[in-house]
Design a protein around this motif. Structure first.
Motif, PDB file in Angstrom:
ATOM      1  N   HIS A   1      37.112  37.161  41.274  1.00  0.00           N
ATOM      2  CA  HIS A   1      38.527  37.172  41.642  1.00  0.00           C
ATOM      3  C   HIS A   1      38.686  37.849  42.998  1.00  0.00           C
ATOM      4  N   GLU A   2      39.455  37.245  43.850  1.00  0.00           N
ATOM      5  CA  GLU A   2      39.780  37.876  45.129  1.00  0.00           C
ATOM      6  C   GLU A   2      40.938  38.851  44.940  1.00  0.00           C
ATOM      7  N   GLY A   3      40.852  39.989  45.604  1.00  0.00           N
ATOM      8  CA  GLY A   3      41.993  40.889  45.661  1.00  0.00           C
ATOM      9  C   GLY A   3      42.221  41.740  44.437  1.00  0.00           C
ATOM     10  N   TYR A   4      41.199  42.432  43.978  1.00  0.00           N
ATOM     11  CA  TYR A   4      41.406  43.459  42.939  1.00  0.00           C
ATOM     12  C   TYR A   4      42.319  44.549  43.500  1.00  0.00           C
ATOM     13  N   LEU A   5      42.004  44.994  44.683  1.00  0.00           N
ATOM     14  CA  LEU A   5      42.860  45.791  45.554  1.00  0.00           C
ATOM     15  C   LEU A   5      42.793  45.142  46.930  1.00  0.00           C
ATOM     16  N   LYS A   6      43.622  45.566  47.843  1.00  0.00           N
ATOM     17  CA  LYS A   6      43.557  45.023  49.191  1.00  0.00           C
ATOM     18  C   LYS A   6      42.165  45.263  49.774  1.00  0.00           C
ATOM     19  N   GLY A   7      41.487  44.178  50.124  1.00  0.00           N
ATOM     20  CA  GLY A   7      40.175  44.293  50.722  1.00  0.00           C
ATOM     21  C   GLY A   7      39.035  44.504  49.754  1.00  0.00           C
ATOM     22  N   ILE A   8      39.309  44.525  48.439  1.00  0.00           N
ATOM     23  CA  ILE A   8      38.284  44.741  47.418  1.00  0.00           C
ATOM     24  C   ILE A   8      38.435  43.677  46.336  1.00  0.00           C
ATOM     25  N   ASP A   9      37.362  42.941  46.046  1.00  0.00           N
ATOM     26  CA  ASP A   9      37.387  41.893  45.037  1.00  0.00           C
ATOM     27  C   ASP A   9      36.756  42.399  43.743  1.00  0.00           C
ATOM     28  N   CYS A  10      36.657  41.523  42.743  1.00  0.00           N
ATOM     29  CA  CYS A  10      36.073  41.956  41.465  1.00  0.00           C
ATOM     30  C   CYS A  10      35.518  40.770  40.696  1.00  0.00           C
ATOM     31  N   PHE A  11      34.770  41.077  39.663  1.00  0.00           N
ATOM     32  CA  PHE A  11      34.335  40.121  38.650  1.00  0.00           C
ATOM     33  C   PHE A  11      34.892  40.585  37.303  1.00  0.00           C
ATOM     34  N   THR A  12      35.317  39.647  36.467  1.00  0.00           N
ATOM     35  CA  THR A  12      35.688  40.004  35.096  1.00  0.00           C
ATOM     36  C   THR A  12      34.578  39.600  34.138  1.00  0.00           C
ATOM     37  N   TYR A  13      34.344  40.473  33.176  1.00  0.00           N
ATOM     38  CA  TYR A  13      33.323  40.269  32.151  1.00  0.00           C
ATOM     39  C   TYR A  13      33.989  40.162  30.786  1.00  0.00           C
ATOM     40  N   ILE A  14      33.433  39.296  29.944  1.00  0.00           N
ATOM     41  CA  ILE A  14      33.787  39.237  28.524  1.00  0.00           C
ATOM     42  C   ILE A  14      32.489  39.369  27.743  1.00  0.00           C
ATOM     43  N   MET A  15      32.315  40.518  27.097  1.00  0.00           N
ATOM     44  CA  MET A  15      31.084  40.789  26.357  1.00  0.00           C
ATOM     45  C   MET A  15      31.364  40.739  24.861  1.00  0.00           C
TER      46      MET A  15
END
Length: 223
Positions: free
Chosen positions: A205-219
């Protein structure tokens, strides 16, 4: 990597840089208590989207509306209120900062409020095999939690076949706080043991915070 984290956070706002260094749980709790009144406005002004991405990952599971959910490190309830909008009412909250949960109580989201630290040998005040799913956003990082220090407790309180849903910031994937200096290596301890398994590939996902992205996990939890 630590320098990159500090730079990104200070770019958003100098106040956020207090969370850019590793600190004890007690110090982190104090930081949150001191910023509880400005926390939500600050996070949203910094473009925070983690609660939306976690909510969307939860919705992918299409769980029954009566499912028992724990919002871990719930803070003021940004994630919980989004989940409740989709008909989930059986939500509990846990956070190490009582002042943050007092703010969450104003929203009337949760059934139960647990004030407890996690990691560092702490045992949560929750029985084994309680939750169908544990959700968290903004929980993994400096002064917070990471798999090897906290997931054993999350697995304990999850039902067999339950789920743990969370995002990980791209600037926190490689860091000295993890086993092997890498988030996937740290998480891999549980995958290799057959206790946790990815339901699907981590989603970018783009834009977790301004200038910082993320990945989401489902475990998914196997025990």
């Amino acid at each position: 990597m630590e320098g990159n984290v500090s730079y990104n956070l200070e770019f958003l706002d100098p106040d956020l840089s207090i969370f850019a260094v590793e600190s004890s749980s007690e110090t982190t709790v104090s930081k949150y208590a001191n910023t509880r009144d400005s926390y939500e406005n600050n996070m949203l002004s910094w473009g925070y989207m983690g609660h939306y991405y976690t909510r969307d990952a939860l919705l992918e599971l299409q769980l029954a509306k009566h499912s028992r959910i724990l919002d871990l490190l719930a803070g003021t309830g940004l994630l919980g209120i989004e989940v409740k909008k989709f008909g989930y009412e059986n939500i509990d909250s846990l956070d190490g900062c009582a002042e943050m949960l007092e703010k969450a109580k104003e929203k009337k989201i949760y059934k139960r409020y647990f004030v407890s630290l996690l990691g560092e040998g702490c045992t949560l005040p929750i029985q084994d095999n309680t939750y169908d799913v544990i959700i968290m956003s903004g929980a993994i990082g400096y002064g917070h939690i990471y798999p090897s220090n906290s997931f054993p407790e999350l697995i304990r309180i999850s039902k067999p076949g339950g789920f743990i849903v969370f995002p990980i910031r791209t600037d926190m994937i490689e860091n000295e706080i993890y086993v092997g200096g890498n988030f996937t290596t740290d998480l891999g301890i549980f995958e290799k043991a057959g206790i946790l398994k990815n339901v699907r590939e981590p989603k970018f996902h783009e834009g977790y915070l301004k200038g910082i992205d993320c990945f989401t996990y489902i475990m998914k939890v196997f025990k």
